[in-house]
Design a protein around this motif. Structure first.
Motif, PDB file in Angstrom:
ATOM      1  N   TYR A  96      38.316   2.020  18.461  1.00 53.60           N
ATOM      2  CA  TYR A  96      39.147   3.049  17.828  1.00 53.60           C
ATOM      3  C   TYR A  96      39.065   4.362  18.617  1.00 53.60           C
ATOM      4  N   LYS A  97      37.853   4.713  19.035  1.00 53.79           N
ATOM      5  CA  LYS A  97      37.673   5.960  19.789  1.00 53.79           C
ATOM      6  C   LYS A  97      38.378   5.885  21.142  1.00 53.79           C
ATOM      7  N   GLN A  98      38.224   4.755  21.806  1.00 52.40           N
ATOM      8  CA  GLN A  98      38.869   4.593  23.115  1.00 52.40           C
ATOM      9  C   GLN A  98      40.379   4.611  22.993  1.00 52.40           C
ATOM     10  N   PHE A  99      40.888   3.950  21.966  1.00 56.04           N
ATOM     11  CA  PHE A  99      42.330   3.943  21.716  1.00 56.04           C
ATOM     12  C   PHE A  99      42.841   5.362  21.527  1.00 56.04           C
ATOM     13  N   ASP A 100      42.149   6.134  20.717  1.00 57.24           N
ATOM     14  CA  ASP A 100      42.564   7.511  20.445  1.00 57.24           C
ATOM     15  C   ASP A 100      42.564   8.345  21.723  1.00 57.24           C
ATOM     16  N   ARG A 101      41.509   8.212  22.531  1.00 53.91           N
ATOM     17  CA  ARG A 101      41.434   8.967  23.787  1.00 53.91           C
ATOM     18  C   ARG A 101      42.550   8.559  24.749  1.00 53.91           C
ATOM     19  N   GLU A 102      42.806   7.243  24.807  1.00 53.99           N
ATOM     20  CA  GLU A 102      43.847   6.753  25.715  1.00 53.99           C
ATOM     21  C   GLU A 102      45.230   7.234  25.279  1.00 53.99           C
ATOM     22  N   ILE A 103      45.459   7.250  23.964  1.00 53.91           N
ATOM     23  CA  ILE A 103      46.743   7.727  23.453  1.00 53.91           C
ATOM     24  C   ILE A 103      46.945   9.195  23.810  1.00 53.91           C
ATOM     25  N   THR A 180      46.785  -3.385  13.485  1.00 54.51           N
ATOM     26  CA  THR A 180      47.659  -2.324  14.013  1.00 54.51           C
ATOM     27  C   THR A 180      47.588  -1.080  13.136  1.00 54.51           C
ATOM     28  N   GLU A 181      47.538  -1.279  11.821  1.00 58.08           N
ATOM     29  CA  GLU A 181      47.429  -0.136  10.910  1.00 58.08           C
ATOM     30  C   GLU A 181      46.078   0.552  11.047  1.00 58.08           C
ATOM     31  N   LYS A 182      45.031  -0.247  11.234  1.00 58.07           N
ATOM     32  CA  LYS A 182      43.692   0.328  11.377  1.00 58.07           C
ATOM     33  C   LYS A 182      43.632   1.286  12.563  1.00 58.07           C
ATOM     34  N   PHE A 183      44.204   0.868  13.681  1.00 56.97           N
ATOM     35  CA  PHE A 183      44.173   1.726  14.869  1.00 56.97           C
ATOM     36  C   PHE A 183      44.958   3.013  14.644  1.00 56.97           C
ATOM     37  N   LEU A 184      46.143   2.900  14.033  1.00 56.19           N
ATOM     38  CA  LEU A 184      46.938   4.105  13.776  1.00 56.19           C
ATOM     39  C   LEU A 184      46.250   5.021  12.769  1.00 56.19           C
ATOM     40  N   ASN A 185      45.592   4.422  11.771  1.00 52.66           N
ATOM     41  CA  ASN A 185      44.916   5.236  10.754  1.00 52.66           C
ATOM     42  C   ASN A 185      43.798   6.087  11.351  1.00 52.66           C
ATOM     43  N   ARG A 186      43.278   5.649  12.490  1.00 51.53           N
ATOM     44  CA  ARG A 186      42.155   6.367  13.093  1.00 51.53           C
ATOM     45  C   ARG A 186      42.564   7.247  14.269  1.00 51.53           C
ATOM     46  N   LEU A 187      43.870   7.449  14.422  1.00 43.92           N
ATOM     47  CA  LEU A 187      44.315   8.416  15.414  1.00 43.92           C
ATOM     48  C   LEU A 187      43.876   9.820  14.993  1.00 43.92           C
ATOM     49  N   SER A 188      43.505  10.636  15.950  1.00 44.71           N
ATOM     50  CA  SER A 188      43.034  11.985  15.655  1.00 44.71           C
ATOM     51  C   SER A 188      44.172  12.867  15.160  1.00 44.71           C
ATOM     52  N   MET A 190      44.938  15.670  16.340  1.00 40.10           N
ATOM     53  CA  MET A 190      45.645  16.231  17.495  1.00 40.10           C
ATOM     54  C   MET A 190      46.752  15.292  17.966  1.00 40.10           C
ATOM     55  N   ASN A 191      46.486  13.998  17.967  1.00 42.84           N
ATOM     56  CA  ASN A 191      47.519  13.052  18.370  1.00 42.84           C
ATOM     57  C   ASN A 191      48.683  13.046  17.390  1.00 42.84           C
ATOM     58  N   TRP A 192      48.381  13.125  16.085  1.00 50.21           N
ATOM     59  CA  TRP A 192      49.464  13.175  15.091  1.00 50.21           C
ATOM     60  C   TRP A 192      50.227  14.492  15.190  1.00 50.21           C
ATOM     61  N   TYR A 193      49.545  15.542  15.586  1.00 48.72           N
ATOM     62  CA  TYR A 193      50.216  16.828  15.803  1.00 48.72           C
ATOM     63  C   TYR A 193      51.281  16.691  16.901  1.00 48.72           C
ATOM     64  N   ILE A 194      50.901  16.028  17.991  1.00 45.75           N
ATOM     65  CA  ILE A 194      51.855  15.833  19.095  1.00 45.75           C
ATOM     66  C   ILE A 194      53.007  14.935  18.654  1.00 45.75           C
ATOM     67  N   ILE A 195      52.675  13.836  17.962  1.00 38.87           N
ATOM     68  CA  ILE A 195      53.705  12.884  17.530  1.00 38.87           C
ATOM     69  C   ILE A 195      54.718  13.570  16.618  1.00 38.87           C
ATOM     70  N   THR A 196      54.223  14.334  15.645  1.00 40.15           N
ATOM     71  CA  THR A 196      55.147  14.989  14.710  1.00 40.15           C
ATOM     72  C   THR A 196      55.919  16.122  15.369  1.00 40.15           C
ATOM     73  N   LYS A 197      55.302  16.813  16.315  1.00 44.69           N
ATOM     74  CA  LYS A 197      55.966  17.939  16.989  1.00 44.69           C
ATOM     75  C   LYS A 197      57.182  17.462  17.783  1.00 44.69           C
ATOM     76  N   PHE A 198      57.068  16.277  18.386  1.00 45.11           N
ATOM     77  CA  PHE A 198      58.161  15.801  19.249  1.00 45.11           C
ATOM     78  C   PHE A 198      58.957  14.668  18.607  1.00 45.11           C
ATOM     79  N   TYR A 199      58.765  14.467  17.306  1.00 43.57           N
ATOM     80  CA  TYR A 199      59.490  13.416  16.607  1.00 43.57           C
ATOM     81  C   TYR A 199      60.993  13.685  16.696  1.00 43.57           C
TER      82      TYR A 199
END
Length: 388
Positions: A96-103, A180-188, A190-199
């Motif tokens: 989960y941590k690696q996924f978040d960093r890679e994203i 797939t939901e587990k990985f998304l649920n553990r996104l930081s 900051m990542n959700w900030y970027i996703i929503t900002k450029f949605y």
């Protein structure tokens, strides 16, 4: 996470070595830290837990509070599922941590983010951007509808692919959908900030693409967690049985076949009590690669088993020989089915290393196994090193 779903609490004698951040957190909450000596003879500070929630442990790993975990017991069979669950919790947490960093690394390279940085040099979004957690939470609380829409846009094509895959059983499909939901649920945040900002901004399709590609890769990597948990358990049981044979030879001198003794329930209990009385234990530790400042080691995991063993060289050669065995023509299921009765034990654990190695190579997880010995303490040390 399937590991934590089986049991809400684990009952294991767990020593938790804390990072600086973790120690500071517990001290600030008036929690007294313990000082204990680990199997490698190092003294560390941390906390101990005998009854704990897998989710709380995972949360501590995700925020970089834990650097190492260790259990030591004379007998592992009765705790088999709990130890396997603990191992999976640790591996999933690292994934989960690696996924978040890679994203995050991928998102800040997307064209729409780079364009934003060029046109807003005073509001850069890059690896040096620091936004307080409270501010991020308040911001995202107002974006819940966008978050849910973005989640759906990310997941729907992946879910369709999973459901259309005829090679998956219904159970496997459910596991992958959940994963797939587990990985998304553990996104930081900051990542959700970027996703929503450029949605829905120009170039948002690129953001969707990089997240979906990473999700697919990490779904495959998550399969390794099961392999690792079984390997850890096999090695622990192998060491446990080694200790039991030694104790049986001392308690029941003159008997030819000690194997029959350790598998007799009543005699086995007597042997276990003797091992406990003499403090003969097997140590299992999980060392988690460093936090955000440990470049190159963030996705590392070192699982180590320590056990006293007079036949160290024989153990070392056996493992090296089995690792080199050519098992490409057999599936894991075939291997289990073809094993002669009465030989479930050392060979099963040792051969399983080859399967674990193959599984890691398929999903680009670096893996090596080493056997060594601390001559001063006469400990046999089996080390499984991973980099996710």
């Amino acid at each position: 996470m399937c590991a934590s779903g089986k049991k809400f609490y684990l009952d294991l004698p767990l020593k938790v070595v804390l990072t600086e951040e973790g120690a500071s957190h517990f001290i600030s909450h008036k929690k007294k830290l313990l000082r204990f000596r680990l199997a490698d003879n190092q003294e560390e500070y941390g906390i101990s837990m005998d009854h704990f929630s897998p989710m709380s442990l995972q949360n501590m790993i995700l925020v970089d509070y834990i650097s190492k975990l260790e259990i030591s017991m004379s007998e592992f069979v009765s705790h088999r599922q709990e130890i396997m669950d603990l191992s999976k919790v640790i591996v999933y947490s690292i994934l989960y941590k690696q996924f978040d960093r890679e994203i995050f690394a991928a998102l800040i390279q997307c064209d729409c983010v780079r364009h934003h940085n060029r046109t807003n040099p005073g509001k850069l979004i890059d690896e040096r951007t620091q936004i307080p957690e409270k501010q991020l939470k308040n911001h995202l609380a107002l974006k819940d509808n966008i978050i849910q829409s973005a989640r759906q846009a990310i997941l729907e094509p992946i879910w369709q692919t999973i459901m259309a895959n005829t090679d998956y059983s219904p159970e496997e499909k459910n596991i992958y959908l959940l994963m797939t939901e587990k990985f998304l649920n553990r996104l930081s945040l900051m990542n959700w900030y970027i996703i929503t900002k450029f949605y829905k901004a120009d170039g948002f399709t690129q953001i969707l693409s990089v997240i979906r590609q990473a999700l697919s890769r990490y779904m495959d990597k998550s399969k390794v967690a099961e392999y690792i948990s079984v390997m850890v358990m096999e090695l622990a049981l192998n060491s446990e049985n080694t200790n039991m044979r030694k104790a049986a030879r001392q308690l029941y001198q003159g008997i030819d076949n000690y194997e029959t003794l350790i598998y007799d329930p009543e005699i086995r209990q007597k042997i276990i009590q003797e091992l406990i009385r003499k403090h003969e234990v097997v140590f299992l530790s999980w060392k988690i690669g460093g936090g955000s400042t440990s470049i190159g080691k963030q996705g590392s995991l070192n699982i180590t088993l320590y056990n006293k063993d007079d036949e160290f060289q024989e153990v070392k050669e056996n493992i090296e020989n089995k690792m080199a065995a050519d098992l490409n023509k057999k599936s894991l299921i075939d291997f289990y089915r073809q094993m002669p009765e009465g030989q479930e034990g050392t060979d099963l654990g040792l051969y399983y290393l080859s399967y674990l190695d193959d599984a890691c190579k398929k999903v680009n997880v670096k893996f090596e196994s080493l056997v060594n010995q601390f001559t001063a303490s006469d400990l046999t040390v089996i080390s499984l090193k991973f980099n996710f």
